[in-house]
Design a protein around this motif. Structure first.
Motif, PDB file in Angstrom:
ATOM      1  N   VAL A   1      -0.405   2.410  -3.127  1.00  0.00           N
ATOM      2  CA  VAL A   1      -1.035   1.104  -3.313  1.00  0.00           C
ATOM      3  C   VAL A   1      -0.066   0.007  -2.901  1.00  0.00           C
ATOM      4  O   VAL A   1       1.080  -0.028  -3.357  1.00  0.00           O
ATOM      5  N   ASP A   2      -0.516  -0.878  -2.026  1.00  0.00           N
ATOM      6  CA  ASP A   2       0.296  -2.023  -1.622  1.00  0.00           C
ATOM      7  C   ASP A   2      -0.625  -3.196  -1.340  1.00  0.00           C
ATOM      8  O   ASP A   2      -1.840  -3.020  -1.180  1.00  0.00           O
ATOM      9  N   ASP A   3      -0.053  -4.398  -1.283  1.00  0.00           N
ATOM     10  CA  ASP A   3      -0.888  -5.568  -1.027  1.00  0.00           C
ATOM     11  C   ASP A   3      -1.189  -5.753   0.449  1.00  0.00           C
ATOM     12  O   ASP A   3      -2.233  -6.271   0.820  1.00  0.00           O
ATOM     13  N   MET A   4      -0.265  -5.309   1.326  1.00  0.00           N
ATOM     14  CA  MET A   4      -0.494  -5.472   2.757  1.00  0.00           C
ATOM     15  C   MET A   4       0.178  -4.346   3.530  1.00  0.00           C
ATOM     16  O   MET A   4       1.133  -3.724   3.071  1.00  0.00           O
ATOM     17  N   ILE A   5      -0.363  -4.080   4.714  1.00  0.00           N
ATOM     18  CA  ILE A   5       0.259  -3.164   5.670  1.00  0.00           C
ATOM     19  C   ILE A   5       0.545  -3.966   6.927  1.00  0.00           C
ATOM     20  O   ILE A   5      -0.379  -4.435   7.594  1.00  0.00           O
ATOM     21  N   ASP A   6       1.821  -4.120   7.245  1.00  0.00           N
ATOM     22  CA  ASP A   6       2.212  -4.867   8.440  1.00  0.00           C
ATOM     23  C   ASP A   6       2.513  -3.889   9.573  1.00  0.00           C
ATOM     24  O   ASP A   6       1.630  -3.495  10.321  1.00  0.00           O
ATOM     25  N   THR A   7       3.744  -3.454   9.703  1.00  0.00           N
ATOM     26  CA  THR A   7       4.076  -2.459  10.727  1.00  0.00           C
ATOM     27  C   THR A   7       3.874  -1.038  10.233  1.00  0.00           C
ATOM     28  O   THR A   7       4.023  -0.089  10.994  1.00  0.00           O
ATOM     29  N   ALA A   8       3.558  -0.871   8.940  1.00  0.00           N
ATOM     30  CA  ALA A   8       3.308   0.435   8.313  1.00  0.00           C
ATOM     31  C   ALA A   8       4.557   1.298   8.240  1.00  0.00           C
ATOM     32  O   ALA A   8       4.451   2.506   8.007  1.00  0.00           O
ATOM     33  N   GLY A   9       5.731   0.719   8.418  1.00  0.00           N
ATOM     34  CA  GLY A   9       6.961   1.488   8.334  1.00  0.00           C
ATOM     35  C   GLY A   9       7.219   2.009   6.933  1.00  0.00           C
ATOM     36  O   GLY A   9       7.504   3.199   6.737  1.00  0.00           O
ATOM     37  N   THR A  10       7.102   1.128   5.939  1.00  0.00           N
ATOM     38  CA  THR A  10       7.354   1.524   4.551  1.00  0.00           C
ATOM     39  C   THR A  10       6.368   2.577   4.075  1.00  0.00           C
ATOM     40  O   THR A  10       6.757   3.613   3.527  1.00  0.00           O
ATOM     41  N   ILE A  11       5.092   2.348   4.300  1.00  0.00           N
ATOM     42  CA  ILE A  11       4.077   3.236   3.745  1.00  0.00           C
ATOM     43  C   ILE A  11       4.044   4.578   4.466  1.00  0.00           C
ATOM     44  O   ILE A  11       3.777   5.622   3.865  1.00  0.00           O
TER      45      ILE A  11
ATOM     46  N   CYS B   1     -10.375  14.649  -9.185  1.00  0.00           N
ATOM     47  CA  CYS B   1     -10.097  14.986 -10.574  1.00  0.00           C
ATOM     48  C   CYS B   1      -8.920  14.167 -11.076  1.00  0.00           C
ATOM     49  O   CYS B   1      -7.891  14.050 -10.402  1.00  0.00           O
ATOM     50  N   SER B   2      -9.069  13.566 -12.251  1.00  0.00           N
ATOM     51  CA  SER B   2      -8.016  12.695 -12.785  1.00  0.00           C
ATOM     52  C   SER B   2      -6.710  13.448 -13.015  1.00  0.00           C
ATOM     53  O   SER B   2      -5.632  12.862 -12.930  1.00  0.00           O
ATOM     54  N   ASP B   3      -6.809  14.762 -13.270  1.00  0.00           N
ATOM     55  CA  ASP B   3      -5.593  15.547 -13.494  1.00  0.00           C
ATOM     56  C   ASP B   3      -4.804  15.751 -12.203  1.00  0.00           C
ATOM     57  O   ASP B   3      -3.618  16.063 -12.241  1.00  0.00           O
ATOM     58  N   ASP B   4      -5.471  15.594 -11.058  1.00  0.00           N
ATOM     59  CA  ASP B   4      -4.814  15.799  -9.767  1.00  0.00           C
ATOM     60  C   ASP B   4      -4.294  14.501  -9.166  1.00  0.00           C
ATOM     61  O   ASP B   4      -3.704  14.512  -8.086  1.00  0.00           O
ATOM     62  N   LEU B   5      -4.529  13.397  -9.840  1.00  0.00           N
ATOM     63  CA  LEU B   5      -4.266  12.084  -9.245  1.00  0.00           C
ATOM     64  C   LEU B   5      -2.925  11.521  -9.676  1.00  0.00           C
ATOM     65  O   LEU B   5      -2.521  11.640 -10.837  1.00  0.00           O
ATOM     66  N   VAL B   6      -2.211  10.907  -8.738  1.00  0.00           N
ATOM     67  CA  VAL B   6      -0.998  10.160  -9.049  1.00  0.00           C
ATOM     68  C   VAL B   6      -0.974   8.915  -8.174  1.00  0.00           C
ATOM     69  O   VAL B   6      -1.271   8.971  -6.983  1.00  0.00           O
ATOM     70  N   VAL B   7      -0.696   7.775  -8.777  1.00  0.00           N
ATOM     71  CA  VAL B   7      -0.607   6.507  -8.053  1.00  0.00           C
ATOM     72  C   VAL B   7       0.851   6.262  -7.689  1.00  0.00           C
ATOM     73  O   VAL B   7       1.745   6.422  -8.526  1.00  0.00           O
ATOM     74  N   VAL B   8       1.081   5.874  -6.439  1.00  0.00           N
ATOM     75  CA  VAL B   8       2.440   5.727  -5.930  1.00  0.00           C
ATOM     76  C   VAL B   8       2.673   4.294  -5.475  1.00  0.00           C
ATOM     77  O   VAL B   8       1.867   3.737  -4.717  1.00  0.00           O
ATOM     78  N   SER B   9       3.768   3.704  -5.941  1.00  0.00           N
ATOM     79  CA  SER B   9       4.201   2.410  -5.434  1.00  0.00           C
ATOM     80  C   SER B   9       5.171   2.647  -4.281  1.00  0.00           C
ATOM     81  O   SER B   9       6.153   3.378  -4.440  1.00  0.00           O
ATOM     82  N   PRO B  10       4.950   2.044  -3.109  1.00  0.00           N
ATOM     83  CA  PRO B  10       5.822   2.301  -1.960  1.00  0.00           C
ATOM     84  C   PRO B  10       7.196   1.665  -2.072  1.00  0.00           C
ATOM     85  O   PRO B  10       8.071   1.948  -1.267  1.00  0.00           O
ATOM     86  N   ASP B  11       7.383   0.804  -3.075  1.00  0.00           N
ATOM     87  CA  ASP B  11       8.704   0.223  -3.329  1.00  0.00           C
ATOM     88  C   ASP B  11       8.759  -0.260  -4.775  1.00  0.00           C
ATOM     89  O   ASP B  11       7.743  -0.327  -5.474  1.00  0.00           O
ATOM     90  N   VAL B  12       9.955  -0.601  -5.214  1.00  0.00           N
ATOM     91  CA  VAL B  12      10.139  -1.026  -6.601  1.00  0.00           C
ATOM     92  C   VAL B  12       9.411  -2.334  -6.879  1.00  0.00           C
ATOM     93  O   VAL B  12       8.892  -2.558  -7.978  1.00  0.00           O
ATOM     94  N   GLY B  13       9.333  -3.219  -5.889  1.00  0.00           N
ATOM     95  CA  GLY B  13       8.688  -4.511  -6.082  1.00  0.00           C
ATOM     96  C   GLY B  13       7.205  -4.425  -6.362  1.00  0.00           C
ATOM     97  O   GLY B  13       6.615  -5.367  -6.892  1.00  0.00           O
ATOM     98  N   GLY B  14       6.578  -3.311  -6.005  1.00  0.00           N
ATOM     99  CA  GLY B  14       5.137  -3.178  -6.214  1.00  0.00           C
ATOM    100  C   GLY B  14       4.757  -2.359  -7.416  1.00  0.00           C
ATOM    101  O   GLY B  14       3.593  -1.950  -7.549  1.00  0.00           O
ATOM    102  N   VAL B  15       5.730  -2.111  -8.318  1.00  0.00           N
ATOM    103  CA  VAL B  15       5.469  -1.256  -9.482  1.00  0.00           C
ATOM    104  C   VAL B  15       4.397  -1.856 -10.383  1.00  0.00           C
ATOM    105  O   VAL B  15       3.496  -1.147 -10.858  1.00  0.00           O
TER     106      VAL B  15
END
Length: 400
Positions: A306-316, A247-261
């Motif tokens: 949402v991110d462009d890549m997952i490396d060590t997955a520490g940030t995400i 449901c669109s009302d339940d959805l929120v998109v999250v940037s894992p850092d400021v650079g990916g806003v």
């Protein structure tokens, strides 16, 4: 002795009688879908290596015009390709980095991969020989510079040089994942900008054009002195998310850092203008991050990181832990490039994520599969882009 690797491929297609399509708010995208093991109406081709594993999350590419969405079906070259297989002006060659993706692209286009011999001598030197003429042809070399990055990059450079010396008319480096993209600026004194160096190497080797998927930053395109076609993997992920019926009302998109806003905002806009949240992160060193704060409301919502890549997955993974702490109901991770350096698998499979959605720009080893992982194919997207480059048609119109 030298260990030899030779690629010579042929493909066969089995067309389904029906197909499943998903939709979300315009513009509509539907490049490829994941098929469940119970679905017999699937499209298959003979691949260099298998695409599915026994974890309940196989992916099978959509490879025929009957399954293309409206925005591609009307402009796609695919219906004509089966009648134009004698068109010798276009050749596709695969490196050793991701032969399965190369084969999928060739299947979508109704072509065969070009014959090429790639081997390594006992001391590690790379040898490349084209096994067919490319004189006067538009040549596309599919080779992501994923780990081992230096090996795959050098192989790409030698492939380009071989095509140039074989009198190819144009040489396009198709780089689904562009390594060294994170070294795109100087953040401290006496640092190198390796992204610019790699761009220079590809240009000097003889490439006339680069086709890349989801570059780490837009400025990387400016490092090349040749044209760059930037392909976005978002449509593939968005189409799959639409099938989740969230449901669109339940959805929120999250940037894992400021650079990916900017990336997250564009993603949220196509998901019915979903609200945006931002994780405030501090990086103390390479592959070392500390989560500080969360900007935005995620309580009781389904969070899509949402991110462009997952490396060590520490940030995400740290971001996901913070989202759960702030009351998020479910957390999905979406990324185009699955680098998956240790200990990424342990972090991603720890139970923080409802699902981890990636694409096959980088091949995922069977040992790195886990139940929450879903792999989507970008083969159709890259195949359509290759046709448009070959025909001198617009590439950006695919995403409009």
């Amino acid at each position: 002795m030298a260990a030899a690797l030779s690629f010579s491929s042929s493909s066969s297609l089995v067309f389904p009688s029906s197909s499943k399509s998903f939709s979300y708010e315009q513009p509509r995208f539907s490049i490829s879908t994941r098929s469940s093991s119970s679905n017999n109406n699937s499209v298959r081709c003979n691949l260099i290596e298998p695409l599915g594993f026994e974890n309940g999350k196989p992916f099978i590419p959509v490879l025929n015009e009957q399954s293309l969405p409206n925005y591609l079906a009307s402009n796609s070259r695919y219906p004509q390709t089966l009648a134009n297989q004698n068109d010798t002006r276009l050749r596709i060659f695969s490196g050793t980095a991701n032969p399965a993706l190369s084969q999928e692209i060739a299947c979508y286009m109704g072509l065969e991969l070009g014959k090429i011999k790639i081997k390594r001598f006992a001391d590690g030197e790379i040898y490349v020989q084209l096994r067919e003429s490319v004189r006067g042809c538009d040549v596309f070399l599919v080779q992501p510079t994923c780990p081992p990055a230096n090996e795959n990059l050098m192989e790409l450079l030698i492939m380009i040089d071989a095509c140039r010396r074989a009198s190819a008319k144009t040489i396009t480096a198709v780089i689904p994942y562009f390594g060294y993209a994170r070294a795109d600026r100087k953040t401290q004194g006496r640092e190198s900008i390796a992204a610019k160096l790699v761009a220079n190497l590809i240009t000097e080797a003889g490439a006339n054009r680069v086709l890349a998927c989801d570059l780490h930053s837009g400025q990387s395109m400016g490092y090349f002195d040749i044209p760059v076609d930037h392909v976005y993997g978002q449509p593939v992920v968005l189409d799959y998310l639409a099938s989740k019926n969230i449901c669109s009302d339940d959805l929120v998109v999250v940037s894992p850092d400021v650079g990916g806003v900017a990336r997250a905002r564009a993603f949220a806009k196509k998901l019915s203008d979903a609200p945006l949240a931002i994780v405030d992160k501090r990086r103390h060193g390479h592959n070392v991050a500390e989560v500080m704060n969360l900007i935005g409301d995620v309580k009781g919502k389904v969070a899509v990181m949402v991110d462009d890549m997952i490396d060590t997955a520490g940030t995400i993974s740290k971001g996901a832990a913070l989202l759960h702490q702030e009351g998020a109901r479910e957390v999905y991770a979406c990324s185009t490039h699955a680098v998956f350096s240790p200990p990424a698998i342990e972090r991603l499979s720890s139970g923080l994520f409802q699902e981890v959605i990636i694409t096959n720009t980088i091949p995922v080893l069977e040992k790195n599969y886990f139940p929450q992982l879903t792999v989507l194919s970008v083969a159709n997207l890259l195949g359509e882009t290759i046709w448009r480059v070959h025909d001198d048609c617009s590439v950006s119109s695919i995403f409009q």
